[in-house]
Design an enzyme around this catalytic site. Sequence first.
Site, PDB file in Angstrom:
ATOM      1  N   ARG A  18      -8.004   6.208  -9.624  1.00  0.00           N
ATOM      2  CA  ARG A  18      -7.253   6.566 -10.841  1.00  0.00           C
ATOM      3  C   ARG A  18      -6.090   5.626 -11.159  1.00  0.00           C
ATOM      4  O   ARG A  18      -5.494   5.713 -12.222  1.00  0.00           O
ATOM      5  CB  ARG A  18      -6.758   8.018 -10.730  1.00  0.00           C
ATOM      6  CG  ARG A  18      -7.871   9.017 -10.976  1.00  0.00           C
ATOM      7  CD  ARG A  18      -7.438  10.419 -10.668  1.00  0.00           C
ATOM      8  NE  ARG A  18      -7.320  10.620  -9.229  1.00  0.00           N
ATOM      9  CZ  ARG A  18      -6.817  11.725  -8.661  1.00  0.00           C
ATOM     10  NH1 ARG A  18      -6.383  12.709  -9.422  1.00  0.00           N
ATOM     11  NH2 ARG A  18      -6.756  11.837  -7.362  1.00  0.00           N
ATOM     12  N   LYS A  25      -4.325   0.918  -3.757  1.00  0.00           N
ATOM     13  CA  LYS A  25      -3.211   1.785  -4.184  1.00  0.00           C
ATOM     14  C   LYS A  25      -1.954   1.617  -3.349  1.00  0.00           C
ATOM     15  O   LYS A  25      -0.852   1.532  -3.889  1.00  0.00           O
ATOM     16  CB  LYS A  25      -3.677   3.246  -4.159  1.00  0.00           C
ATOM     17  CG  LYS A  25      -2.566   4.216  -4.509  1.00  0.00           C
ATOM     18  CD  LYS A  25      -3.034   5.552  -4.992  1.00  0.00           C
ATOM     19  CE  LYS A  25      -3.762   6.361  -3.976  1.00  0.00           C
ATOM     20  NZ  LYS A  25      -4.050   7.723  -4.457  1.00  0.00           N
ATOM     21  N   GLN A  77     -11.513   1.134   8.479  1.00  0.00           N
ATOM     22  CA  GLN A  77     -12.563   2.078   8.072  1.00  0.00           C
ATOM     23  C   GLN A  77     -13.382   1.313   7.027  1.00  0.00           C
ATOM     24  O   GLN A  77     -12.951   1.175   5.885  1.00  0.00           O
ATOM     25  CB  GLN A  77     -11.949   3.352   7.460  1.00  0.00           C
ATOM     26  CG  GLN A  77     -12.991   4.419   7.159  1.00  0.00           C
ATOM     27  CD  GLN A  77     -12.499   5.489   6.203  1.00  0.00           C
ATOM     28  OE1 GLN A  77     -11.571   5.268   5.412  1.00  0.00           O
ATOM     29  NE2 GLN A  77     -13.123   6.651   6.243  1.00  0.00           N
ATOM     30  N   ASP A 107      -0.178   7.215   0.473  1.00  0.00           N
ATOM     31  CA  ASP A 107       0.252   7.185  -0.932  1.00  0.00           C
ATOM     32  C   ASP A 107       1.333   8.220  -1.236  1.00  0.00           C
ATOM     33  O   ASP A 107       1.498   8.632  -2.372  1.00  0.00           O
ATOM     34  CB  ASP A 107      -0.952   7.377  -1.862  1.00  0.00           C
ATOM     35  CG  ASP A 107      -1.642   8.715  -1.663  1.00  0.00           C
ATOM     36  OD1 ASP A 107      -1.242   9.469  -0.754  1.00  0.00           O
ATOM     37  OD2 ASP A 107      -2.586   9.010  -2.423  1.00  0.00           O
ATOM     38  N   ASN A 174      -2.264  22.111   0.323  1.00  0.00           N
ATOM     39  CA  ASN A 174      -2.259  21.214   1.472  1.00  0.00           C
ATOM     40  C   ASN A 174      -1.715  19.856   1.045  1.00  0.00           C
ATOM     41  O   ASN A 174      -2.232  19.236   0.118  1.00  0.00           O
ATOM     42  CB  ASN A 174      -3.711  21.076   1.978  1.00  0.00           C
ATOM     43  CG  ASN A 174      -3.853  20.001   3.030  1.00  0.00           C
ATOM     44  OD1 ASN A 174      -2.915  19.718   3.765  1.00  0.00           O
ATOM     45  ND2 ASN A 174      -5.044  19.414   3.107  1.00  0.00           N
ATOM     46  N   ARG A 338      18.875 -20.809  -7.513  1.00  0.00           N
ATOM     47  CA  ARG A 338      17.618 -20.498  -6.835  1.00  0.00           C
ATOM     48  C   ARG A 338      17.368 -21.391  -5.629  1.00  0.00           C
ATOM     49  O   ARG A 338      18.091 -22.372  -5.417  1.00  0.00           O
ATOM     50  CB  ARG A 338      16.442 -20.575  -7.817  1.00  0.00           C
ATOM     51  CG  ARG A 338      16.284 -21.945  -8.433  1.00  0.00           C
ATOM     52  CD  ARG A 338      15.253 -21.944  -9.543  1.00  0.00           C
ATOM     53  NE  ARG A 338      15.150 -23.252 -10.133  1.00  0.00           N
ATOM     54  CZ  ARG A 338      14.141 -24.104  -9.904  1.00  0.00           C
ATOM     55  NH1 ARG A 338      13.151 -23.778  -9.127  1.00  0.00           N
ATOM     56  NH2 ARG A 338      14.134 -25.289 -10.486  1.00  0.00           N
ATOM     57  N   LYS A 356      19.424 -25.666  -7.966  1.00  0.00           N
ATOM     58  CA  LYS A 356      18.218 -25.472  -7.164  1.00  0.00           C
ATOM     59  C   LYS A 356      18.403 -26.183  -5.837  1.00  0.00           C
ATOM     60  O   LYS A 356      18.665 -27.386  -5.817  1.00  0.00           O
ATOM     61  CB  LYS A 356      17.006 -26.058  -7.899  1.00  0.00           C
ATOM     62  CG  LYS A 356      15.702 -25.701  -7.219  1.00  0.00           C
ATOM     63  CD  LYS A 356      14.704 -26.835  -7.215  1.00  0.00           C
ATOM     64  CE  LYS A 356      14.842 -27.668  -5.979  1.00  0.00           C
ATOM     65  NZ  LYS A 356      13.867 -28.745  -5.867  1.00  0.00           N
ATOM     66  N   TYR A 392      13.588 -35.641  -9.334  1.00  0.00           N
ATOM     67  CA  TYR A 392      12.134 -35.738  -9.226  1.00  0.00           C
ATOM     68  C   TYR A 392      11.663 -36.990  -9.941  1.00  0.00           C
ATOM     69  O   TYR A 392      11.984 -37.195 -11.115  1.00  0.00           O
ATOM     70  CB  TYR A 392      11.530 -34.484  -9.869  1.00  0.00           C
ATOM     71  CG  TYR A 392      10.038 -34.366  -9.738  1.00  0.00           C
ATOM     72  CD1 TYR A 392       9.417 -34.508  -8.510  1.00  0.00           C
ATOM     73  CD2 TYR A 392       9.254 -34.075 -10.853  1.00  0.00           C
ATOM     74  CE1 TYR A 392       8.043 -34.378  -8.397  1.00  0.00           C
ATOM     75  CE2 TYR A 392       7.880 -33.933 -10.745  1.00  0.00           C
ATOM     76  CZ  TYR A 392       7.273 -34.093  -9.509  1.00  0.00           C
ATOM     77  OH  TYR A 392       5.920 -33.952  -9.395  1.00  0.00           O
ATOM     78  N   SER A 410      30.811 -35.794 -18.397  1.00  0.00           N
ATOM     79  CA  SER A 410      29.831 -35.044 -19.180  1.00  0.00           C
ATOM     80  C   SER A 410      28.608 -35.890 -19.487  1.00  0.00           C
ATOM     81  O   SER A 410      28.707 -37.102 -19.686  1.00  0.00           O
ATOM     82  CB  SER A 410      30.451 -34.589 -20.498  1.00  0.00           C
ATOM     83  OG  SER A 410      31.475 -33.679 -20.203  1.00  0.00           O
TER      84      SER A 410
HETATM   85  C1  UD1 Z   1      -6.793  15.501   0.323  1.00  0.00           C
HETATM   86  C2  UD1 Z   1      -7.091  16.833   0.991  1.00  0.00           C
HETATM   87  C3  UD1 Z   1      -6.524  17.969   0.125  1.00  0.00           C
HETATM   88  C4  UD1 Z   1      -5.061  17.756  -0.123  1.00  0.00           C
HETATM   89  C5  UD1 Z   1      -4.818  16.377  -0.718  1.00  0.00           C
HETATM   90  C6  UD1 Z   1      -3.341  16.097  -0.772  1.00  0.00           C
HETATM   91  C7  UD1 Z   1      -9.199  16.491   2.147  1.00  0.00           C
HETATM   92  C8  UD1 Z   1     -10.670  16.779   2.148  1.00  0.00           C
HETATM   93  N1  UD1 Z   1      -8.512  16.993   1.134  1.00  0.00           N
HETATM   94  O1  UD1 Z   1      -7.542  15.478  -0.874  1.00  0.00           O
HETATM   95  O2  UD1 Z   1      -6.714  19.209   0.799  1.00  0.00           O
HETATM   96  O3  UD1 Z   1      -4.555  18.752  -0.974  1.00  0.00           O
HETATM   97  O4  UD1 Z   1      -5.397  15.355   0.107  1.00  0.00           O
HETATM   98  O5  UD1 Z   1      -3.092  14.903  -1.458  1.00  0.00           O
HETATM   99  O6  UD1 Z   1      -8.702  15.859   3.055  1.00  0.00           O
HETATM  100  N2  UD1 Z   1      -8.616   8.124   2.749  1.00  0.00           N
HETATM  101  C9  UD1 Z   1      -9.117   7.184   3.633  1.00  0.00           C
HETATM  102  N3  UD1 Z   1     -10.452   7.102   3.833  1.00  0.00           N
HETATM  103  C10 UD1 Z   1     -11.333   7.926   3.212  1.00  0.00           C
HETATM  104  C11 UD1 Z   1     -10.824   8.884   2.314  1.00  0.00           C
HETATM  105  C12 UD1 Z   1      -9.462   8.957   2.104  1.00  0.00           C
HETATM  106  O7  UD1 Z   1      -8.355   6.426   4.224  1.00  0.00           O
HETATM  107  O8  UD1 Z   1     -12.525   7.791   3.476  1.00  0.00           O
HETATM  108  C13 UD1 Z   1      -7.168   8.210   2.547  1.00  0.00           C
HETATM  109  C14 UD1 Z   1      -6.785   7.843   1.131  1.00  0.00           C
HETATM  110  O9  UD1 Z   1      -6.527   6.464   1.022  1.00  0.00           O
HETATM  111  C15 UD1 Z   1      -5.547   8.695   0.911  1.00  0.00           C
HETATM  112  C16 UD1 Z   1      -5.759   9.904   1.824  1.00  0.00           C
HETATM  113  O10 UD1 Z   1      -6.757   9.534   2.743  1.00  0.00           O
HETATM  114  O11 UD1 Z   1      -4.370   8.039   1.320  1.00  0.00           O
HETATM  115  C17 UD1 Z   1      -6.191  11.156   1.053  1.00  0.00           C
HETATM  116  O12 UD1 Z   1      -7.444  10.907   0.464  1.00  0.00           O
HETATM  117  P1  UD1 Z   1      -7.830  11.437  -0.984  1.00  0.00           P
HETATM  118  O13 UD1 Z   1      -9.178  10.985  -1.303  1.00  0.00           O
HETATM  119  O14 UD1 Z   1      -6.735  11.104  -1.928  1.00  0.00           O
HETATM  120  O15 UD1 Z   1      -7.850  13.015  -0.723  1.00  0.00           O
HETATM  121  P2  UD1 Z   1      -7.721  14.139  -1.805  1.00  0.00           P
HETATM  122  O16 UD1 Z   1      -9.012  14.294  -2.502  1.00  0.00           O
HETATM  123  O17 UD1 Z   1      -6.515  13.958  -2.606  1.00  0.00           O
HETATM  124 CA    CA Z   2      -4.980  12.209  -3.058  1.00  0.00          CA
END
Ligand code: UD1
Ligand code: CA
Length: 464
Positions: A18, A25, A77, A107, A174, A338, A356, A392, A410
């Site tokens: 998004r 991000k 990952q 994030d 959560n 700078r 500079k 230069y 000047s």
């Molecule tokens: C997740 C939670 C949700 C919570 C929300 C809060 C799950 C299933 N859901 O949902 O309950 O309310 O966060 O923001 O966990 N990421 C990885 N690898 C992946 C997937 C995600 O590193 O394969 C990381 C993303 O970069 C991010 C974080 O995990 O920083 C959360 O992932 P995201 O896909 O945003 O989860 P949500 O759908 O928001």
């Molecule tokens: Ca999220």
Amino acid sequence: MPETPISVVILAAGLGTRMRSRLAKVLHCAGGACLLDHVIEAAKGIATPDRIVAVIGHQADRVRAEVAHHGIQFELQTEQKGTGHALGVCAAIPAVASGRVVVVCGDSPLLRAETLRNLVRLHEESGCAATLLTTFLDDPYGYGRIIRDEAGHVSAIVEEKAASEDQKKIREINSGMYCFEASLLWNHLATLTPNPASGEIYLTDIVESLRAVGQATAACVVDEPGEVLGINTRVDLAAVDAIFRRRKARELMLSGVTIEQPETVAIDQQAAIGQDTIIGPFTRILGRTRIGSDCHIGAGSILENATLGDRVEVLPYTLIEDSKLEAGAHAGPFARLRMNSTVEEEAHAGNFVELKNTSLGAGSKAMHLAYLGDAAIGKRTNIGAGAITCNYDGVKKHRTDIGDGSFIGSNSTLVAPLEVGRGAYVGAGSVITEAVPEDALALGRARQVLKEGWAKKRREKSGK
Ligand code: UD1
Ligand code: CA
């Protein structure tokens, strides 16, 4: 008894669709640092860098390079198969194998170390297998909802897509941040299966997995929801940036810095500003800028990685990058400093003066319209309006050395490499290509021609 070690895993492998960006991000910036930087800072409040692991995936190399200086660990990952899968790639890392594992999202830059400490404290007190950081939202749409049992423990987390109409009304959500007992975490995580609808492994499913063997999950409620909410769009990014700016300005004002129209000013987190300094409106104080006491930074000035001593006067619309102004120095208006330039004590770099990689010695003055590049200028020199160093030659850069107490007239053109000795004079409008010895006068311009009565004769001839 030795304290239970704490490690932190930061989930940061996702692209963040998004954001509509080619950039991962967590590399977007707010408050003068990338999102992941802020989260690492918070994590460092509860764990040593060698016990902090960032799970990276999208643009892994760039992300790693950007935050490597923190000395944390990284785990790749390669495919983003869900939050549970992301945490799972860390299972073999010795640093997270035992003790307590805190999981945070990359994030959520407003997260504070204090909140993580509270999470860990509550987790220890509760004696539960896991503790979630939750908060209450007026509009909980999109988040996983917290289902509690009669005892107040969390019995499940239901994602938006799977929630019933009644569950969707639950305002407790959560945050995606957790504290786990490592011994239970890794065993249970390995048993989670992909969500049938999305094919992803959800970390949130661990709550029910633990519960099935009689292990409870506690919730630690954060009062200030803003702190744990993740950034999803650039609108969120701007809002978080504004919060960082306000926090920083407030902190500085409370410590004795005057900020005029603070809502127009951007000051990065790492910047430091001394007492009774006045920061004018529309200024930007960026990076590792250090400003002493009793300084004045004029409106619209931009300072990036600048170092200013005490009593420095920066007049409006001045740009200072990676450069230094010593005590009592002046710059601007409309000056540009700078690449490692220094304006020494009480020296002036005035309007439309560019420095500079140049040092302007103590008490020296370049008041107007000069370009001084790759030059070392002594003390108490005077650089006239329009004087420039030709540093230069089209291929290479060359140095100019100007001795103490000299006077550069000047519109002089100083062709480098060049030395001007102490106390020497260069006549206005000179093109200087050869060294000027100490105390000499150098003139490098055409002699003036004077024709008496010439203009009058011309007028008479033309009849005008
Ligand atoms: C997740 C939670 C949700 C919570 C929300 C809060 C799950 C299933 N859901 O949902 O309950 O309310 O966060 O923001 O966990 N990421 C990885 N690898 C992946 C997937 C995600 O590193 O394969 C990381 C993303 O970069 C991010 C974080 O995990 O920083 C959360 O992932 P995201 O896909 O945003 O989860 P949500 O759908 O928001
Ligand atoms: Ca999220």
